[in-house]
Design a protein around this motif. Sequence first.
Motif, PDB file in Angstrom:
ATOM      1  N   THR A 281       0.851  -1.187   0.000  1.00 47.53           N
ATOM      2  CA  THR A 281       0.000   0.000   0.000  1.00 47.53           C
ATOM      3  C   THR A 281       0.882   1.231   0.000  1.00 47.53           C
ATOM      4  O   THR A 281       1.598   1.489   0.969  1.00 47.53           O
ATOM      5  N   LEU A 282       0.823   1.984  -1.092  1.00 43.34           N
ATOM      6  CA  LEU A 282       1.647   3.185  -1.206  1.00 43.34           C
ATOM      7  C   LEU A 282       0.814   4.455  -1.285  1.00 43.34           C
ATOM      8  O   LEU A 282       1.322   5.541  -0.986  1.00 43.34           O
ATOM      9  N   ASN A 283      -0.455   4.369  -1.674  1.00 42.69           N
ATOM     10  CA  ASN A 283      -1.343   5.529  -1.775  1.00 42.69           C
ATOM     11  C   ASN A 283      -2.519   5.342  -0.818  1.00 42.69           C
ATOM     12  O   ASN A 283      -3.169   4.285  -0.817  1.00 42.69           O
ATOM     13  N   VAL A 284      -2.792   6.366  -0.005  1.00 46.66           N
ATOM     14  CA  VAL A 284      -3.842   6.283   1.007  1.00 46.66           C
ATOM     15  C   VAL A 284      -4.664   7.565   0.965  1.00 46.66           C
ATOM     16  O   VAL A 284      -4.114   8.661   0.826  1.00 46.66           O
TER      17      VAL A 284
ATOM     18  N   VAL B 100      12.038   9.100   9.231  1.00 48.38           N
ATOM     19  CA  VAL B 100      10.797   9.412   8.540  1.00 48.38           C
ATOM     20  C   VAL B 100      10.813  10.895   8.186  1.00 48.38           C
ATOM     21  O   VAL B 100      11.064  11.748   9.041  1.00 48.38           O
ATOM     22  N   GLU B 101      10.560  11.189   6.928  1.00 50.48           N
ATOM     23  CA  GLU B 101      10.549  12.569   6.463  1.00 50.48           C
ATOM     24  C   GLU B 101       9.203  12.895   5.840  1.00 50.48           C
ATOM     25  O   GLU B 101       8.548  12.039   5.251  1.00 50.48           O
ATOM     26  N   GLY B 102       8.799  14.173   5.984  1.00 49.74           N
ATOM     27  CA  GLY B 102       7.535  14.625   5.414  1.00 49.74           C
ATOM     28  C   GLY B 102       6.364  14.502   6.352  1.00 49.74           C
ATOM     29  O   GLY B 102       5.231  14.823   5.969  1.00 49.74           O
ATOM     30  N   ALA B 103       6.579  14.038   7.570  1.00 50.31           N
ATOM     31  CA  ALA B 103       5.469  13.873   8.514  1.00 50.31           C
ATOM     32  C   ALA B 103       5.898  14.309   9.913  1.00 50.31           C
ATOM     33  O   ALA B 103       5.505  13.713  10.909  1.00 50.31           O
ATOM     34  N   GLU B 104       6.704  15.374   9.975  1.00 45.38           N
ATOM     35  CA  GLU B 104       7.239  15.810  11.261  1.00 45.38           C
ATOM     36  C   GLU B 104       6.129  16.238  12.222  1.00 45.38           C
ATOM     37  O   GLU B 104       6.250  16.085  13.443  1.00 45.38           O
ATOM     38  N   ASP B 105       5.020  16.817  11.707  1.00 47.73           N
ATOM     39  CA  ASP B 105       3.924  17.287  12.559  1.00 47.73           C
ATOM     40  C   ASP B 105       2.793  16.269  12.637  1.00 47.73           C
ATOM     41  O   ASP B 105       1.682  16.595  13.081  1.00 47.73           O
TER      42      ASP B 105
ATOM     43  N   GLU C  14      -2.545  17.142   0.379  1.00 49.95           N
ATOM     44  CA  GLU C  14      -1.700  16.009   0.021  1.00 49.95           C
ATOM     45  C   GLU C  14      -0.377  16.098   0.759  1.00 49.95           C
ATOM     46  O   GLU C  14       0.108  17.190   1.053  1.00 49.95           O
ATOM     47  N   ARG C  15       0.188  14.921   1.033  1.00 50.88           N
ATOM     48  CA  ARG C  15       1.468  14.877   1.730  1.00 50.88           C
ATOM     49  C   ARG C  15       2.226  13.628   1.266  1.00 50.88           C
ATOM     50  O   ARG C  15       1.644  12.543   1.159  1.00 50.88           O
ATOM     51  N   ARG C  16       3.517  13.802   0.979  1.00 57.82           N
ATOM     52  CA  ARG C  16       4.386  12.678   0.666  1.00 57.82           C
ATOM     53  C   ARG C  16       5.256  12.387   1.876  1.00 57.82           C
ATOM     54  O   ARG C  16       5.972  13.273   2.349  1.00 57.82           O
TER      55      ARG C  16
ATOM     56  N   GLU D  52       8.422   5.536  -0.325  1.00 58.69           N
ATOM     57  CA  GLU D  52       7.613   6.761  -0.253  1.00 58.69           C
ATOM     58  C   GLU D  52       6.129   6.415  -0.292  1.00 58.69           C
ATOM     59  O   GLU D  52       5.687   5.606  -1.101  1.00 58.69           O
ATOM     60  N   PHE D  53       5.359   7.075   0.620  1.00 59.62           N
ATOM     61  CA  PHE D  53       3.913   6.938   0.659  1.00 59.62           C
ATOM     62  C   PHE D  53       3.274   8.264   0.248  1.00 59.62           C
ATOM     63  O   PHE D  53       3.782   9.343   0.577  1.00 59.62           O
ATOM     64  N   TYR D  54       2.145   8.168  -0.439  1.00 63.01           N
ATOM     65  CA  TYR D  54       1.378   9.353  -0.836  1.00 63.01           C
ATOM     66  C   TYR D  54       0.068   9.333  -0.048  1.00 63.01           C
ATOM     67  O   TYR D  54      -0.714   8.374  -0.126  1.00 63.01           O
ATOM     68  N   VAL D  55      -0.163  10.412   0.741  1.00 64.42           N
ATOM     69  CA  VAL D  55      -1.351  10.496   1.591  1.00 64.42           C
ATOM     70  C   VAL D  55      -2.191  11.677   1.119  1.00 64.42           C
ATOM     71  O   VAL D  55      -1.706  12.812   1.054  1.00 64.42           O
ATOM     72  N   GLN D  56      -3.449  11.409   0.800  1.00 68.10           N
ATOM     73  CA  GLN D  56      -4.390  12.460   0.433  1.00 68.10           C
ATOM     74  C   GLN D  56      -5.429  12.576   1.553  1.00 68.10           C
ATOM     75  O   GLN D  56      -6.095  11.591   1.904  1.00 68.10           O
ATOM     76  N   VAL D  57      -5.557  13.800   2.105  1.00 64.90           N
ATOM     77  CA  VAL D  57      -6.453  14.040   3.239  1.00 64.90           C
ATOM     78  C   VAL D  57      -7.614  14.891   2.747  1.00 64.90           C
ATOM     79  O   VAL D  57      -7.435  16.014   2.260  1.00 64.90           O
ATOM     80  N   LYS D  58      -8.823  14.326   2.873  1.00 70.78           N
ATOM     81  CA  LYS D  58     -10.039  15.037   2.472  1.00 70.78           C
ATOM     82  C   LYS D  58     -10.927  15.262   3.682  1.00 70.78           C
ATOM     83  O   LYS D  58     -10.999  14.408   4.578  1.00 70.78           O
ATOM     84  N   GLN D  59     -11.618  16.419   3.695  1.00 73.56           N
ATOM     85  CA  GLN D  59     -12.564  16.690   4.764  1.00 73.56           C
ATOM     86  C   GLN D  59     -13.680  15.662   4.718  1.00 73.56           C
ATOM     87  O   GLN D  59     -14.214  15.348   3.647  1.00 73.56           O
TER      88      GLN D  59
END
Length: 591
Positions: free
Chosen positions: A318-321, A349-354, A394-396, A410-417
Amino acid sequence: MWLVTKAVNLKFVHITIVFILILLTLPSVTLADQYSYVYGKVVNEYGSSLSNVQVQFYTLNGALAASTNTSSDGSFSLWLTYGTYSLQFTKTGYAKTMQSVLVQWLDTDLGVITLNKALKLSSSSLGLAAEPSSVLNIQFSVGNLGTIPETVSFLVDAPADWSSKVLDGSKEVVGVYLSTGQSMSLQLELTVSPNAQAYVGYNVSLTAFGSSNSTLTFNIYVKPKATVLVTGRVLDENGARLENVSVCTYSSDGLPLEVTYTDFNGDFKVMLPASTAVTLNLMKEGYVKSSKNLQLKNANISVGDITLSKTIKLYSSTLNVTSNPGNKILMPFTISNLGDEAEPVSFKVEGAEDWGAKILLPQSNMEVSKVYLSPGSSLSLQLDLTIPPSFTGERRVSITASYRETSSLEFYVQVKQTDTNIVLCSFPGKSASAGDTVRFQVKLNNPTNILQRFTVSVNHVPQGWITSVKNAAGESVVDTVLDGNSYAELTVQVIIPSDTEAGNYTLMFSASSLYSFGDIPLLVAVTKSTSSLSFEASPPYFDTYAGSQARFTLNVSNLGGSSELFNLSIQGLPSDFKGWFESSAKQRITK
């Protein structure tokens, strides 16, 4: 015959006298027989005298007429009467030789008779050309020409650093059994030394041992080795060119040939012997060794692009969520050591510090930052991410495994309301009469993966109406705390005043947290109530004594279409009488 009657030359007289003397030595000779002095010499294939060879003369009917043996110088002689004979020569270790001879003169010289050895080695190839390190297969035959079976062993005399063996097909042999007259085809396999000098001839002898021996000598002329140019390029899994990759070449029997390295473009070239099978081993620290087998001919060859895989491999199915704000995401992945050595590996881990990123062991949820992987082992892990409730977009996010090299995933995360209403009611509209109490069953959902505190309220309440929100225990609440992805069953209670006019009234139930909000309209349709009260006493009358109590059981029924609140009173009661109403629980009531 032996009297001389007239003068002749001296030479003839001398011969005649000798002849007479020899005749005098023959046993039992009659004057009617005519004898010949038969003699000869027996040698081997190389012209050397053979002693003790049995020489036998047979008549035409097969009878043995005479027999003798050769002396130390290989000569033999005997007297035979005139006639035709079959002459046979035999000696152990040599082939039996037969010939026919006509004896008709006083003096019969059989000349030199050559006996061949019983064991015979022969080959059509006695001179060959070869390159250093090449393998020669020389066909030869061994035959038994003798009169007895032979057990034959072989000995090869070759230069010290050459290897050799005698083969029967694919099987190595050190000896064979040959019956009389049998021959066998075999192969002599010679491996020329890689250090053999070019333009030099080397002698290799093959000797067969039995009752006698036979030797073949081969001359091997070593010619310069032909070479071809092998070129190629080395890339990593992403197509990037790899520098300083060692390219080690080996012969088919594992002997090292040449070593070279790739340049800054990942290219390599190496000169290798032509018409040989070779193996290329490509190695670089932090990468899995790769091997390529080549069958070289006489032309230069390019092996094209060769890809080296990194020793440490990160993999996830799973690479896209896609997720919602406030959710927790668990991204499973596997780390494997494909190399031949153990590797300590650390993570970043990079791109998800927060996002509170951490790597966990799935079984124990223990956080890890470094692992030790033995060769060929794999480990299942998971990346734990908590999306901030206020984040959309979106966040990588990448995981980097560091060892002697680095590998990334690398993972691709898409966040929708979220578009899910957090408040649900199966029956958001109800009909009631003035004075009734209406209850709505409401379900409040926490759509996120995190714990949230919700404030609940009922808004747009008509004047005089009384509302409350109750939990499952019947307690009135204004706040409720829900774990991630959990829900609460609530009851919205609405008390309608008895003087409420008929009509439709809409109230709004709302729930809100720091990150989520939802509401739902609740419709109350108030209808005109028609009161219908029924009293039934049991018994309807009662006889008793002064000072005692009379108790009547009353059944009160509301036959109307809405709930009613009734005031209870007793009329017509004498002034000195006391009266009251009790519930079935013996509690005094007035309504």
